[in-house]
Motif scaffolding. Structure first.
Motif, PDB file in Angstrom:
ATOM      1  N   THR A 168       0.862  -1.241   0.078  1.00 19.56           N
ATOM      2  CA  THR A 168      -0.099   0.095  -0.133  1.00 19.56           C
ATOM      3  C   THR A 168       0.774   1.169  -0.032  1.00 19.56           C
ATOM      4  OG1 THR A 168      -0.112  -0.122   2.452  1.00 19.56           O
ATOM      5  CG2 THR A 168      -1.868  -1.293   1.285  1.00 19.56           C
ATOM      6  N   GLY A 169       2.175   1.016   0.404  1.00 21.69           N
ATOM      7  CA  GLY A 169       2.914   2.438   0.387  1.00 21.69           C
ATOM      8  C   GLY A 169       2.659   3.177   1.950  1.00 21.69           C
ATOM      9  N   SER A 170       3.376   4.307   1.716  1.00 24.33           N
ATOM     10  CA  SER A 170       3.336   5.008   3.163  1.00 24.33           C
ATOM     11  C   SER A 170       2.552   6.447   2.868  1.00 24.33           C
ATOM     12  CB  SER A 170       4.751   5.369   3.578  1.00 24.33           C
ATOM     13  OG  SER A 170       5.480   4.321   3.771  1.00 24.33           O
ATOM     14  N   GLY A 171       2.106   6.799   1.688  1.00 24.80           N
ATOM     15  CA  GLY A 171       1.585   7.945   1.467  1.00 24.80           C
ATOM     16  C   GLY A 171       2.224   8.981   0.625  1.00 24.80           C
ATOM     17  N   SER A 172       1.669   9.714  -0.146  1.00 24.77           N
ATOM     18  CA  SER A 172       2.165  10.667  -1.075  1.00 24.77           C
ATOM     19  C   SER A 172       3.552  11.477  -0.760  1.00 24.77           C
ATOM     20  CB  SER A 172       1.200  11.741  -1.501  1.00 24.77           C
ATOM     21  OG  SER A 172       0.041  11.218  -1.940  1.00 24.77           O
ATOM     22  N   ARG A 173       4.628  11.242  -1.215  1.00 20.79           N
ATOM     23  CA  ARG A 173       5.717  11.869  -0.939  1.00 20.79           C
ATOM     24  C   ARG A 173       6.275  11.678   0.427  1.00 20.79           C
ATOM     25  NH1 ARG A 173       5.545  17.654  -4.444  1.00 20.79           N
ATOM     26  NH2 ARG A 173       4.138  16.699  -6.204  1.00 20.79           N
ATOM     27  N   SER A 174       6.078  10.414   0.898  1.00 25.95           N
ATOM     28  CA  SER A 174       6.250  10.209   2.268  1.00 25.95           C
ATOM     29  C   SER A 174       7.809  10.140   2.606  1.00 25.95           C
ATOM     30  CB  SER A 174       5.461   8.799   2.813  1.00 25.95           C
ATOM     31  OG  SER A 174       5.580   7.794   1.902  1.00 25.95           O
ATOM     32  N   PHE A 175       8.411   9.553   1.446  1.00 23.46           N
ATOM     33  CA  PHE A 175      10.012   9.560   1.434  1.00 23.46           C
ATOM     34  C   PHE A 175      10.721  10.675   2.279  1.00 23.46           C
ATOM     35  CE2 PHE A 175      14.424  10.145  -0.014  1.00 23.46           C
ATOM     36  CZ  PHE A 175      14.770   8.921   0.078  1.00 23.46           C
ATOM     37  N   GLY A 176       9.847  11.659   1.858  1.00 18.89           N
ATOM     38  CA  GLY A 176      10.441  13.039   2.727  1.00 18.89           C
ATOM     39  C   GLY A 176      10.722  12.838   4.133  1.00 18.89           C
ATOM     40  N   TRP A 177       9.746  12.066   4.956  1.00 17.41           N
ATOM     41  CA  TRP A 177      10.064  12.035   6.345  1.00 17.41           C
ATOM     42  C   TRP A 177      10.266  10.719   6.753  1.00 17.41           C
ATOM     43  CZ3 TRP A 177       5.128  12.721   4.366  1.00 17.41           C
ATOM     44  CH2 TRP A 177       4.236  11.846   4.550  1.00 17.41           C
ATOM     45  N   LYS A 178      10.028   9.602   5.959  1.00 17.78           N
ATOM     46  CA  LYS A 178      10.331   8.315   6.154  1.00 17.78           C
ATOM     47  C   LYS A 178      11.757   7.935   6.024  1.00 17.78           C
ATOM     48  CE  LYS A 178       6.307   6.118   6.857  1.00 17.78           C
ATOM     49  NZ  LYS A 178       6.156   4.981   8.085  1.00 17.78           N
ATOM     50  N   LYS A 179      12.562   8.591   5.458  1.00 15.70           N
ATOM     51  CA  LYS A 179      14.105   8.464   5.186  1.00 15.70           C
ATOM     52  C   LYS A 179      14.819   8.923   6.525  1.00 15.70           C
ATOM     53  CE  LYS A 179      15.276  13.109   3.651  1.00 15.70           C
ATOM     54  NZ  LYS A 179      14.036  13.662   4.154  1.00 15.70           N
ATOM     55  N   ASN A 180      14.100   9.550   7.361  1.00 15.00           N
ATOM     56  CA  ASN A 180      14.569   9.931   8.766  1.00 15.00           C
ATOM     57  C   ASN A 180      14.998   8.840   9.676  1.00 15.00           C
ATOM     58  OD1 ASN A 180      14.544  12.492   7.439  1.00 15.00           O
ATOM     59  ND2 ASN A 180      12.871  13.163   8.844  1.00 15.00           N
ATOM     60  N   ALA A 181      13.901   7.990   9.697  1.00 14.11           N
ATOM     61  CA  ALA A 181      14.133   6.663  10.412  1.00 14.11           C
ATOM     62  C   ALA A 181      15.109   5.738  10.110  1.00 14.11           C
ATOM     63  CB  ALA A 181      12.567   6.139  10.655  1.00 14.11           C
ATOM     64  N   VAL A 182      15.155   5.685   8.710  1.00 12.94           N
ATOM     65  CA  VAL A 182      16.241   4.601   8.214  1.00 12.94           C
ATOM     66  C   VAL A 182      17.785   5.249   8.014  1.00 12.94           C
ATOM     67  CG1 VAL A 182      14.597   3.361   7.264  1.00 12.94           C
ATOM     68  CG2 VAL A 182      15.637   5.178   5.817  1.00 12.94           C
ATOM     69  N   ALA A 183      17.942   6.605   8.216  1.00 12.16           N
ATOM     70  CA  ALA A 183      19.002   7.105   7.917  1.00 12.16           C
ATOM     71  C   ALA A 183      20.206   6.578   9.137  1.00 12.16           C
ATOM     72  CB  ALA A 183      19.057   8.581   8.130  1.00 12.16           C
ATOM     73  N   ASN A 184      21.413   6.358   8.706  1.00 13.49           N
ATOM     74  CA  ASN A 184      22.297   5.882   9.447  1.00 13.49           C
ATOM     75  C   ASN A 184      23.691   6.764   9.462  1.00 13.49           C
ATOM     76  OD1 ASN A 184      24.563   4.483  10.883  1.00 13.49           O
ATOM     77  ND2 ASN A 184      23.945   2.426  10.004  1.00 13.49           N
ATOM     78  N   PRO A 185      23.885   7.634  10.530  1.00 13.93           N
ATOM     79  CA  PRO A 185      24.777   8.814  10.359  1.00 13.93           C
ATOM     80  C   PRO A 185      26.036   8.124  10.367  1.00 13.93           C
ATOM     81  CG  PRO A 185      23.736   8.860  12.530  1.00 13.93           C
ATOM     82  CD  PRO A 185      22.663   7.949  11.428  1.00 13.93           C
ATOM     83  N   ASP A 186      26.347   6.868  10.833  1.00 13.70           N
ATOM     84  CA  ASP A 186      27.767   6.383  11.042  1.00 13.70           C
ATOM     85  C   ASP A 186      28.212   6.036   9.426  1.00 13.70           C
ATOM     86  OD1 ASP A 186      27.702   6.620  13.905  1.00 13.70           O
ATOM     87  OD2 ASP A 186      26.803   4.516  14.151  1.00 13.70           O
TER      88      ASP A 186
END
Length: 653
Positions: free
Chosen positions: A296-314
């Motif tokens: 179903t996906g996360s919603g329109s243009r949700s990559f804009g905020w969903k990416k924050n949770a999977v970002a790995n600063p290391d």
């Protein structure tokens, strides 16, 4: 009516390119109004749909199903304004596809639209040549976000995509359609102008996509030679195969020239060709996100905020390069936003359209033989343009602007096989029934476009025109934003209102009461932005800063804590930890020096230091320059002083 429809479709395309080549949906308003009129006046042509080949109908049904899936996802999107934007893009692409499929290939409407592509190619090339000498030139806007030439667009990638689509359609029309000599010369020159735009703008993905499109055009030439059993078909087929090989051989030379134009240290270094780490990192985030809601996906243009949770600063030390709201790969963007169900439907629509287009091109229908030149031109141009722009969609978010959606729809509509029925006319009822379906939809689209146009007009002097009220007269800009919010509510607009209110509060010589009033209004704007888009960390960070300036400390800290959670690993852009640390230092320095609460202050200074260290680990603190260095030094010096005085950290009372 066909001529009127063609004029308004051409006008829509021009307005989309000149004004709507950006992701802000209210800038598409003027083009949507013209597109709605074009659809309504062209509705009389829809009677021909019942006579079209079954294979074309099958492909179009798949396109409708894919569009319906995305529209359903837009309806349930967690951020309404993003769902609205994507829904408008889908409607524009579908309308363009339907219009291009139903209009006669030798009719005046199609000829108007192809001429518009050529004229836009000339205009873009003229602006590109000016921008090579003066990178700041941005007519009709006051500025552009990039230094590379972008023509009528704000970004060079969008110019490259529009130009390669235009070049392929125009080249096919010039080669195969039996238009007048003057028209074919204009088409050929327009194609050359568009190719020059791709070469000069510096888009490597655009150059690659153009090469792929030319290769498809050559394969179409070979297919036509085989189909028509031409005497010299061996030579034609050999030439058609040789051209793609020649393109591959010349690619390194073209690549080095583009790299040199872009200022690369080693123009021949192929590892720099596609910003590999940048795009691969975004693609990796998209794949991770898409597994959470795979269908179903996360919603329109949700990559804009969903990416924050999977970002790995290391792993991603240069996060500021990766903080983009789009994947730069449209298929993965669709998988994140609308699930792999939506992405696979899009793939199915592409494959069925391409296969039916090739099948229609290869088949011979004697009834169409006399008009086959124009039919061949449209199908060949559509197939090549569709392939080129879909190739480019792997490097940029080309279909998230209105012109991108429209010329993708054009490519699909041209590629669909058709049967033209010039001597047949249905009954009056047969022509009115399609109108009863399409005209109400056109009215809704026109009203939406008109509302967006009013919003755009209201905001033009604020953010786009040379008046630039946002910086020159922020108080007046706030009034414009408030009016625009009534017409076209959105978190981005509310955020602009907060920014302008903050600028107004920073005016020199402003009494404290007026300053606080402006800051309070900024808080209200950011509160609205949070309500409309509760997933974007930018809004709680900004509201926290305003609340801190108003000494509403507990409220500010709740916002900073929320923003840190929303940011994940994106400290660089929204600086939640830095702002929180700055707030804590200011608040507790006063509590220490004025209220003698040294132990509590010591605990909060250590907390602020830990926040700054987290920010530094995420690669954000070093980007702040002098401000970040001074804050770190001040906190470290203060902690050392209190440690020297044997002050122990205490919990806040």
């Amino acid at each position: 009516m066909q001529a009127i429809s063609g004029l308004f479709f051409s006008l829509s395309l021009v307005l989309a390119v000149v004004l709507g080549g950006q992701t802000l949906d209210y800038t598409w308003g003027p083009a949507l109004v013209a597109l709605a009129i074009s659809l309504a006046t062209g509705a009389l042509q829809l009677w021909q749909l019942g006579k079209q080949p079954k294979s074309a109908w099958f492909a179009f049904i798949i396109i409708l199903v894919a569009s319906g899936w995305i529209l359903w996802g837009c309806w349930g999107s967690p951020v309404t304004e993003f769902g609205r934007s994507d829904a408008l893009l889908v409607v524009a692409a579908l309308t363009s596809c339907l219009w291009a499929w139903t209009m006669p290939t030798r009719g005046v409407a199609i000829r108007f639209s192809v001429a518009a592509l050529a004229l836009l190619g000339f205009a873009n090339l003229a602006l590109v040549l000016i921008q090579l000498r003066d990178p700041a030139f941005a007519w009709p806007f006051a500025f552009r976000p990039v230094q590379l030439p972008s023509g009528l667009f704000g970004h060079y990638n969008h110019l490259a995509d529009f130009s390669q689509v235009s070049a392929l359609i125009l080249a096919a029309r010039a080669l195969w359609a039996r238009d007048s000599l003057a028209e074919r010369i204009v088409h050929a020159l327009g194609a050359l102008a568009a190719v020059a735009c791709v070469a000069l703008c510096g888009s490597r993905g655009g150059a690659l996509s153009l090469g792929v499109g030319v290769a498809v055009l050559c394969l179409c030439l070979a297919l036509l030679a085989w189909r028509d059993k031409k005497r010299n078909r061996g030579i034609i087929i050999g030439t058609a195969v040789a051209v793609p090989v020649l393109i591959v051989l010349l690619a390194p030379l073209v690549f080095s020239k583009i790299q040199q134009r872009r200022g690369a240290k080693d123009p021949k270094e192929i590892t720099q060709v596609a910003d590999d780490r940048f795009r691969l990192t975004l693609a990796g985030y998209a794949i991770k996100i898409s597994t959470t809601q795979p269908w179903t996906g996360s919603g329109s243009r949700s990559f804009g905020w969903k990416k924050n949770a999977v970002a790995n600063p290391d792993e991603d030390k240069l996060w500021d390069r990766f903080n983009d709201d789009f994947v730069h790969n449209e298929l993965l963007q669709a998988a994140v936003d609308y699930g792999w169900g939506g992405a696979l439907l899009i793939v199915a629509a592409v494959l069925t359209t391409g296969l039916t287009g090739v099948a229609g091109l290869a088949g011979r229908d004697e009834a169409d033989a006399g008009r086959r030149g124009a039919l061949d031109a449209m199908v060949c141009g559509g197939l090549a343009a569709m392939t080129g722009t879909l190739c480019h969609s792997n490097f940029s978010f080309v279909s998230h602007t209105l012109p991108g959606a429209m010329y993708l729809g054009l490519a699909f509509g041209f590629a669909l096989p058709r049967r033209e029925l010039l001597g047949e006319f249905p009954s009056t009822a047969g022509r009115l029934v399609p109108c009863l379906i399409v005209v109400p939809l056109s009215i809704v689209l026109a009203l939406t476009g008109w509302r967006a146009s009013q919003t755009f007009r209201t905001l033009w002097p604020v953010s786009f025109g040379r008046e630039f009220l946002g910086a020159a007269a922020p108080a007046l800009a706030v009034e414009h934003v408030q009016h625009a919010m009534e017409l076209w509510p959105g978190a981005e607009l509310a955020g602009k209102g907060g920014q302008f209110s903050r600028n107004a509060a920073a005016a020199k010589g402003l009494p404290k009461s007026e300053q606080d009033a402006w800051l309070t209004q900024a808080v209200d704007f950011y509160t609205t932005a949070i309500r409309l888009n509760p997933y974007d960390p930018e809004w709680p960070v900004n509201r926290g800063n305003m609340l801190s300036a108003l000494d509403r400390d507990n409220e500010a800290e709740r916002d900073f804590e929320r923003a840190i959670v929303l940011e994940g690993g994106t400290e660089r852009n929204f600086r939640a930890r830095f702002c929180f640390a700055s707030h804590l230092y200011r608040r507790w320095y006063d509590a220490w020096t004025k209220e003698r609460r040294a132990g509590e202050a010591m605990g909060q200074f250590i907390r602020a230091r830990d926040l700054l260290r987290e920010a530094d680990q995420q690669g954000g603190l070093g980007q702040l320059g002098k401000d970040g260095q001074e804050l770190v030094k001040s906190i470290e010096d203060t902690i050392r002083f209190l440690e020297g005085a044997h002050v122990q950290p205490e919990p806040v009372r």
